[in-house]
Motif scaffolding. Structure first.
Motif, PDB file in Angstrom:
ATOM      1  N   THR A   1      37.436  43.654  46.494  1.00  0.00           N
ATOM      2  CA  THR A   1      36.583  43.059  47.527  1.00  0.00           C
ATOM      3  C   THR A   1      37.404  42.457  48.660  1.00  0.00           C
ATOM      4  O   THR A   1      37.023  42.542  49.830  1.00  0.00           O
ATOM      5  CB  THR A   1      35.668  41.996  46.893  1.00  0.00           C
ATOM      6  N   SER A   2      38.529  41.843  48.332  1.00  0.00           N
ATOM      7  CA  SER A   2      39.378  41.262  49.382  1.00  0.00           C
ATOM      8  C   SER A   2      39.895  42.345  50.330  1.00  0.00           C
ATOM      9  O   SER A   2      40.047  42.106  51.524  1.00  0.00           O
ATOM     10  CB  SER A   2      40.547  40.496  48.756  1.00  0.00           C
TER      11      SER A   2
ATOM     12  N   ASN B   1      38.228  45.078  51.042  1.00  0.00           N
ATOM     13  CA  ASN B   1      37.088  45.425  51.882  1.00  0.00           C
ATOM     14  C   ASN B   1      36.902  44.413  53.006  1.00  0.00           C
ATOM     15  O   ASN B   1      36.594  44.788  54.145  1.00  0.00           O
ATOM     16  CB  ASN B   1      35.820  45.526  51.034  1.00  0.00           C
ATOM     17  N   ALA B   2      37.106  43.132  52.692  1.00  0.00           N
ATOM     18  CA  ALA B   2      37.069  42.124  53.757  1.00  0.00           C
ATOM     19  C   ALA B   2      38.181  42.374  54.759  1.00  0.00           C
ATOM     20  O   ALA B   2      37.992  42.225  55.977  1.00  0.00           O
ATOM     21  CB  ALA B   2      37.199  40.720  53.150  1.00  0.00           C
TER      22      ALA B   2
ATOM     23  N   THR C   1      30.843  37.572  45.817  1.00  0.00           N
ATOM     24  CA  THR C   1      29.732  37.619  46.774  1.00  0.00           C
ATOM     25  C   THR C   1      30.059  36.722  47.971  1.00  0.00           C
ATOM     26  O   THR C   1      30.497  37.205  49.011  1.00  0.00           O
ATOM     27  CB  THR C   1      28.419  37.185  46.106  1.00  0.00           C
TER      28      THR C   1
ATOM     29  N   PHE D   1      33.454  37.079  49.711  1.00  0.00           N
ATOM     30  CA  PHE D   1      33.576  38.195  50.650  1.00  0.00           C
ATOM     31  C   PHE D   1      33.078  37.789  52.030  1.00  0.00           C
ATOM     32  O   PHE D   1      33.766  37.980  53.049  1.00  0.00           O
ATOM     33  CB  PHE D   1      32.786  39.399  50.132  1.00  0.00           C
TER      34      PHE D   1
ATOM     35  N   TYR E   1      31.453  47.939  54.539  1.00  0.00           N
ATOM     36  CA  TYR E   1      30.291  47.415  53.822  1.00  0.00           C
ATOM     37  C   TYR E   1      29.750  48.447  52.830  1.00  0.00           C
ATOM     38  O   TYR E   1      29.279  48.079  51.747  1.00  0.00           O
ATOM     39  CB  TYR E   1      29.221  46.971  54.813  1.00  0.00           C
TER      40      TYR E   1
ATOM     41  N   GLU F   1      32.035  48.078  49.929  1.00  0.00           N
ATOM     42  CA  GLU F   1      31.719  46.885  49.144  1.00  0.00           C
ATOM     43  C   GLU F   1      30.430  47.067  48.357  1.00  0.00           C
ATOM     44  O   GLU F   1      30.324  46.631  47.204  1.00  0.00           O
ATOM     45  CB  GLU F   1      31.629  45.668  50.069  1.00  0.00           C
TER      46      GLU F   1
ATOM     47  N   LEU G   1      31.201  49.232  45.383  1.00  0.00           N
ATOM     48  CA  LEU G   1      31.977  48.470  44.405  1.00  0.00           C
ATOM     49  C   LEU G   1      31.077  47.541  43.609  1.00  0.00           C
ATOM     50  O   LEU G   1      31.174  47.459  42.378  1.00  0.00           O
ATOM     51  CB  LEU G   1      33.074  47.678  45.121  1.00  0.00           C
ATOM     52  N   LYS G   2      30.177  46.829  44.284  1.00  0.00           N
ATOM     53  CA  LYS G   2      29.278  45.922  43.571  1.00  0.00           C
ATOM     54  C   LYS G   2      28.405  46.682  42.582  1.00  0.00           C
ATOM     55  O   LYS G   2      28.176  46.233  41.450  1.00  0.00           O
ATOM     56  CB  LYS G   2      28.384  45.163  44.572  1.00  0.00           C
TER      57      LYS G   2
ATOM     58  N   THR H   1      25.411  43.074  53.850  1.00  0.00           N
ATOM     59  CA  THR H   1      26.052  42.675  52.592  1.00  0.00           C
ATOM     60  C   THR H   1      25.038  42.125  51.604  1.00  0.00           C
ATOM     61  O   THR H   1      25.100  42.418  50.398  1.00  0.00           O
ATOM     62  CB  THR H   1      27.118  41.597  52.870  1.00  0.00           C
TER      63      THR H   1
ATOM     64  N   GLN I   1      24.223  43.371  47.755  1.00  0.00           N
ATOM     65  CA  GLN I   1      24.460  42.534  46.576  1.00  0.00           C
ATOM     66  C   GLN I   1      23.202  42.412  45.721  1.00  0.00           C
ATOM     67  O   GLN I   1      23.261  42.504  44.484  1.00  0.00           O
ATOM     68  CB  GLN I   1      24.920  41.144  47.015  1.00  0.00           C
TER      69      GLN I   1
END
Length: 595
Positions: free
Chosen positions: A301-302, A304-305, A398, A401, A476, A479, A482-483, A564, A568
């Motif tokens: 996630t980091s 992706n940020a 969550t 991010f 996004y 992410e 990934l979630k 986002t 989520q």
């Protein structure tokens, strides 16, 4: 990975340990155990492969001598050895005099196990950590002092460790750290050591961090030996979090709580940084100067940020950006004029810390973006930016991010203003746009909670998902995929929409769910038509014509951040419908402190 807590308290230690271990479960939940001193100086050694509630039952069922105020505890994420009660920490030596809880990885464990076995030790498990208790047992027979024995035993170890060592009989506790986080704290309740301040924040908010190679006895006024003679003086640090910040507070799960906290968390970040963004002070106050290119290093996630932040820099500053997965950074080549941005929620991510020692960084200035300003990453960086998300207990990130994106974008806008890449008025307009994000996230949350649940029934039988986007929407989509895979255990892949005809279109048949993160790029319509023509099931999230319209701004430099939230909510709601634990997905843990 793995969580450690140790204490010497006025009241029975078990109450503190169980509370702390519950707060540390995000670091590992394959098994949990404690070693507790009794009133007769024996040790109650209790372990289970169930969750912390099962340990509570074991403690309540303890029929031996009363438990006193000395003990160590551990919650595990398995790296060596199967998940079993035998493999759970703490581990004991041959004579059950030494009990060790360990986080990290012992690289020469096989060699040490062979040596110890040949010298007569009985090694009970395949867990690398067990060798530590036997090494200390050997050293104790020579030195007859636990502190010295821990120091001596660790000289034979290669790898990383945060350990808590309890000696039966004396009740002494010694802790040590090398490449794995550990802190100590003193309060009216007693003396504590823990992997994370969240474990003990109910009883103290001031702590000291062990440096690599440090060894400390857990007692008031106890010995603290620093690894380096010229180490900087110990610094007492304070935590602004409170115990209730890490509690459910009425929510059914931490992920629900943390999704709902995002608007407030975003507002807090912007309020903290806002007055110094457009002026460039956010940048210059950290001692940062001009740069010609940006390298971003992160994981999951980091990362992706980081991709979002990289897009901000490219789009606004026309500066070249390279984004590298931390575990692959060793082969990167540093470039002239480079600034490195390393991103880690915990600040303890082993792959990120290892990347900092590689040639990829060179002599470039290093900026850390983290949710822990006291972390190893923060201590190694030239400048630190705290994303200020507050404690995040759910393993799937969550609010961290969202806060990383906002804090990172704010820093880069400030840097571009300070270095003359954009003018002050443009930076002020962008800052105003940032200030509107909390309200937009709150609106997106309301939309998601209404629109997503009715979709779940028709998605619950789908074996796999494809996420597509273009341009600023692509991080996004990554992410969101990934979630979904983290929480539902279903296959989910993301692609640039333009790549569909280059292979992924073969995956799309009747009913295949395709999630489109719509950033307003008109070219997405043609890609969506290709999917519909093959019977794919489209779910669009983003701007005005989307099925889940979160009113994202197509011109925003950071892309459709509002998307986002429904991504989520989609992952969480589908996972719950499948009967999964959304806070503790299988095989995963937060704060990945081993490579």
């Amino acid at each position: 990975m793995c969580g450690i807590i140790a204490c010497r308290t006025i009241q029975p230690a078990v109450e503190y340990l169980c509370t702390g271990l519950r707060r540390l479960e995000y670091r590992g939940y394959d098994s949990v155990g404690v070693a507790l001193q009794t009133a007769t100086a024996e040790v109650a050694h209790l372990r289970t492969v169930e969750r912390i509630g099962a340990l509570d039952e074991l403690v309540r069922g303890w029929s031996g001598a009363p438990l006193n105020g000395v003990g160590i505890g551990h919650t595990r994420w398995a790296t060596h050895g199967l998940v079993s009660e035998e493999n759970a920490h703490p581990h004991a030596d041959c004579n059950r005099r030494i009990f060790v809880a360990h986080n990290g990885i012992i690289l020469n464990a096989d060699q040490l196990r062979d040596e110890l076995t040949r010298s007569g030790h009985r090694i009970a498990t395949a867990v690398d950590s067990e060798v530590l208790s036997h090494l200390i047992e050997d050293a104790l027979s020579e030195h007859r002092d636990l502190f010295k024995a821990v120091q001596t035993g660790l000289t034979r170890v290669q790898g990383t460790w945060a350990i808590a060592v309890l000696e039966r009989g004396t009740g002494r506790i010694v802790v040590a750290s090398n490449g794995s986080p550990l802190l100590v704290a003193h309060s009216a309740h007693g003396v504590f050591a823990a992997s994370d301040i969240a474990a003990i924040v109910d009883w103290t908010d001031e702590f000291q961090v062990l440096g690599d190679g440090d060894v400390v006895e857990l007692v008031d006024g106890g010995q603290w030996v620093r690894a380096e003679a010229d180490s900087v003086p110990l610094i007492s640090r304070r935590c602004s979090w409170q115990g209730r910040d890490a509690d459910l507070n009425g929510y059914s799960d931490f992920m629900a709580k943390e999704i709902n906290e995002q608007p407030a968390a975003a507002c807090r970040v912007i309020d903290d940084l806002g007055t110094s963004i457009d002026s460039g002070e956010l940048w210059t106050d950290r001692g940062l100067g001009t740069f010609d290119r940006l390298k971003i290093i992160g994981c999951g996630t980091s990362m992706n940020a980081g991709l979002v932040i990289g897009n901000v820099v490219r789009r606004l500053g026309r500066i070249p950006v390279t984004c590298t997965i931390a575990s692959e950074a060793a082969d990167d080549i540093p470039e002239t004029g480079q600034l490195t941005l390393a991103i880690s929620q915990s600040g303890e991510t082993a792959d990120v810390l290892q990347a900092l020692t590689s040639d990829a960084i060179g002599g470039a200035p290093l900026v850390a973006l983290t949710n822990n300003q006291h972390s190893s990453l923060a201590r190694r960086a030239d400048a630190v930016l705290n994303c200020d998300a507050g404690p995040e207990i759910g393993v799937a990130a969550t609010k961290t991010f969202v806060c990383q994106v906002i804090a990172g974008a704010a820093l880069m806008i400030s840097g571009l203003s300070a270095t003359g890449r954009i003018d002050r008025s443009a930076a002020a307009r962008l800052t105003d746009d940032l200030r509107r994000l909390p309200e937009k996230l709150a609106a997106a949350l309301n939309v998601a909670q209404c629109r997503v649940p009715p979709l779940i029934e028709e998605l619950s039988d789908c074996a796999g998902f494809i996420f597509i986007a273009k341009g600023s929407g692509l991080p996004y989509a990554a992410e969101g995929a990934l979630k979904l895979k983290e929480l539902t255990y279903r296959w989910a892949e993301h692609y640039p929409a333009g790549e569909l005809k280059h292979g992924p279109l073969a995956l799309i048949g009747a009913g295949t769910p395709v999630v489109v993160v719509d950033n307003g790029d008109t070219r997405l319509r043609a890609n969506m038509a290709e999917i519909a023509a093959r019977g794919g099931q489209l779910l669009t999230i983003g701007s005005a014509d989307s099925a889940i319209d979160v009113a994202s701004d197509p011109s925003a430099a950071w892309g459709p951040l509002e998307a986002t939230v429904p991504l989520q909510v989609l992952a969480r709601t589908l996972a719950l419908s499948l009967g999964h634990d959304v806070d503790k997905p299988r095989n995963l843990a937060k704060s990945v402190t081993v490579q």
